[in-house]
Scaffold this active site. Structure first.
Site, mmCIF file in Angstrom:
data_model
loop_
_atom_site.group_PDB
_atom_site.id
_atom_site.type_symbol
_atom_site.label_atom_id
_atom_site.label_comp_id
_atom_site.label_asym_id
_atom_site.label_seq_id
_atom_site.Cartn_x
_atom_site.Cartn_y
_atom_site.Cartn_z
ATOM 1 N N HIS A 126 0.839 -1.242 -0.172
ATOM 2 C CA HIS A 126 -0.083 0.029 0.044
ATOM 3 C C HIS A 126 0.963 1.328 0.016
ATOM 4 O O HIS A 126 0.361 2.469 -0.195
ATOM 5 C CB HIS A 126 -1.014 -0.043 1.091
ATOM 6 C CG HIS A 126 -2.115 -0.816 1.081
ATOM 7 N ND1 HIS A 126 -2.815 -1.175 0.196
ATOM 8 C CD2 HIS A 126 -2.453 -2.105 2.117
ATOM 9 C CE1 HIS A 126 -3.846 -2.062 0.280
ATOM 10 N NE2 HIS A 126 -3.452 -2.652 1.368
ATOM 11 N N ASP A 163 -2.738 -10.551 -2.904
ATOM 12 C CA ASP A 163 -3.358 -9.941 -1.594
ATOM 13 C C ASP A 163 -4.897 -9.543 -1.746
ATOM 14 O O ASP A 163 -5.170 -9.060 -2.910
ATOM 15 C CB ASP A 163 -2.616 -8.693 -1.186
ATOM 16 C CG ASP A 163 -2.906 -8.227 0.391
ATOM 17 O OD1 ASP A 163 -2.258 -8.690 1.300
ATOM 18 O OD2 ASP A 163 -4.112 -7.526 0.422
ATOM 19 N N HIS A 184 -6.366 -7.003 -0.873
ATOM 20 C CA HIS A 184 -6.317 -5.520 -1.162
ATOM 21 C C HIS A 184 -5.642 -5.061 -2.334
ATOM 22 O O HIS A 184 -4.624 -5.665 -2.584
ATOM 23 C CB HIS A 184 -6.111 -4.915 0.048
ATOM 24 C CG HIS A 184 -6.857 -5.210 1.284
ATOM 25 N ND1 HIS A 184 -6.296 -6.218 2.202
ATOM 26 C CD2 HIS A 184 -7.611 -4.705 1.899
ATOM 27 C CE1 HIS A 184 -7.164 -6.238 3.078
ATOM 28 N NE2 HIS A 184 -7.994 -5.499 3.127
ATOM 29 N N ASP A 187 -4.821 -12.648 2.819
ATOM 30 C CA ASP A 187 -6.062 -12.246 3.375
ATOM 31 C C ASP A 187 -7.479 -12.571 2.415
ATOM 32 O O ASP A 187 -8.393 -11.957 2.895
ATOM 33 C CB ASP A 187 -6.199 -10.880 3.864
ATOM 34 C CG ASP A 187 -5.421 -9.994 2.700
ATOM 35 O OD1 ASP A 187 -5.090 -10.484 1.650
ATOM 36 O OD2 ASP A 187 -5.135 -8.853 3.017
HETATM 37 ZN ZN LIG Z 1 -4.426 -7.249 2.427
#
Ligand SMILES: [Zn+2]
Length: 333
Positions: free
Chosen positions: A123, A158, A160, A245
């Site tokens: 991120h 991931d 996200h 995740d």
């Molecule tokens: Zn994540």
């Protein structure tokens, strides 16, 4: 099989009750210990990245800001991203793991490298630490490789969107960034129409997945979009941002994957480049049992080219219109 991890990663604590916690790495270690491959790993302790390596991706201002908070004993970067007195050193060692992996693989010391690091990195944009991430370790590794004339595919599985990695390479034609992620979800970017800019048009591929998506849709996306796209890009190195995740038990997302699916996806990805040119970074993953299982599945692929399923692969979730949309946008089939 090279395994990079460091005890100092356990000292980075983002606050009581924070999901990105030291026990995550203990769960990964537990997955290694109960797998059949613990003895087969060539375990290395990474050295910290240099400031110059961090600045291949991040401006001096961001490096200074993170160092300053670290030297002050910690502090809050944003609502989710918190440092203590060990966080700066952990982040430098996380970036360093990738650089050590490049050196070792280039020297012919292993077939693949797994960087079991904290904090995660995907991120972090060039100019902003965010989303539990301080420095973008995968991006620093990729920029190091492209500086040596390599072409790098970064595949981010991931749950996200890897907004930071996308941001860093959005205009870079030497890095193909691929992200499969839940949408809607944090951080909100990663629409299928985000495909790059300038010289980098076409070297960003996003496949957003609706909540509840199971492994069959990921396999369809790999077969119809991700693998053909990588083949046409013709990378010389592969970096995998492996967040676990997307597991169905993860407490902060809503995807429907299992460790069996993660093993299956890794097995499909690894052959896109020659052995000795594949680096896996741990990103997210917040259910401890899912982390242990997914690590075990990943090791079975990385060490043995077989998928030992601690859990079966999944099917039957919702269809994702983004797969056809990505095929059309990227002229695939
Ligand atoms: Zn994540």
């Amino acid at each position: 099989m090279l395994w990079f991890s460091h005890d100092r990663y356990l000292d980075h604590v983002a606050g009581s009750g924070h999901p990105e916690r030291p026990d995550r790495l203990r769960a990964v270690a537990h997955g290694v210990a109960r797998s059949a491959y613990g003895e087969a790993l060539d375990r290395r302790e990474p050295t910290p990245a240099t400031q110059a390596a961090i600045e291949l991706v991040h401006p001096t201002g961001l490096y200074d800001a993170v160092e300053t908070v670290g030297l002050a004993g910690g502090g809050r970067i944003d609502a989710d991203t918190v440092m203590n007195d060990a966080s700066f050193e952990a982040a430098m060692l996380a970036a360093g793991a990738g650089l050590n992996a490049i050196e070792a693989l280039t020297a012919g010391e292993g077939d693949h490298a797994f960087c079991a690091v904290r904090p995660p990195g995907h991120h972090a944009t060039a100019s902003q630490s965010m989303g539990f991430c301080l420095f973008n370790s995968a991006a620093i590794a990729a920029r190091t490789l492209t500086g040596g004339g390599e072409r790098v595919a970064i595949v981010d599985i991931d749950a996200h969107h890897g907004n930071g990695t996308q941001d860093i390479f959005y205009a870079d034609p030497d890095v193909l960034f691929v992200s499969l992620h839940q949408s809607p979800c944090y951080p909100g970017s990663g629409a299928v129409g985000e495909t790059g800019t300038g010289d980098g048009v076409g070297t960003t591929l996003n496949v957003p997945m609706v909540p509840g998506t199971t492994g069959d849709a990921y396999r369809q996306a790999f077969d119809q979009v991700v693998l053909p796209k990588i083949e046409s890009f013709a990378p010389t190195w592969l970096i995998i941002s492996a967040g676990f995740d997307g597991h169905r038990n993860d407490p902060i997302t809503d995807l429907g994957l299992t460790s069996g699916d993660y093993g299956d996806l890794l097995a499909r990805l690894l052959p896109v480049v020659d052995n000795g040119r594949q680096i896996v970074f741990l990103e997210g993953g917040y259910d401890l049992e899912a982390l242990a299982d997914s690590t075990e599945a990943a090791l079975s692929v990385l060490c043995d080219q077989t998928v030992t399923h601690p859990e079966a692969v999944t099917t039957g979730g919702p269809t994702n219109a983004s797969i056809a949309a990505a095929m059309a946008l990227h002229d695939l089939g």
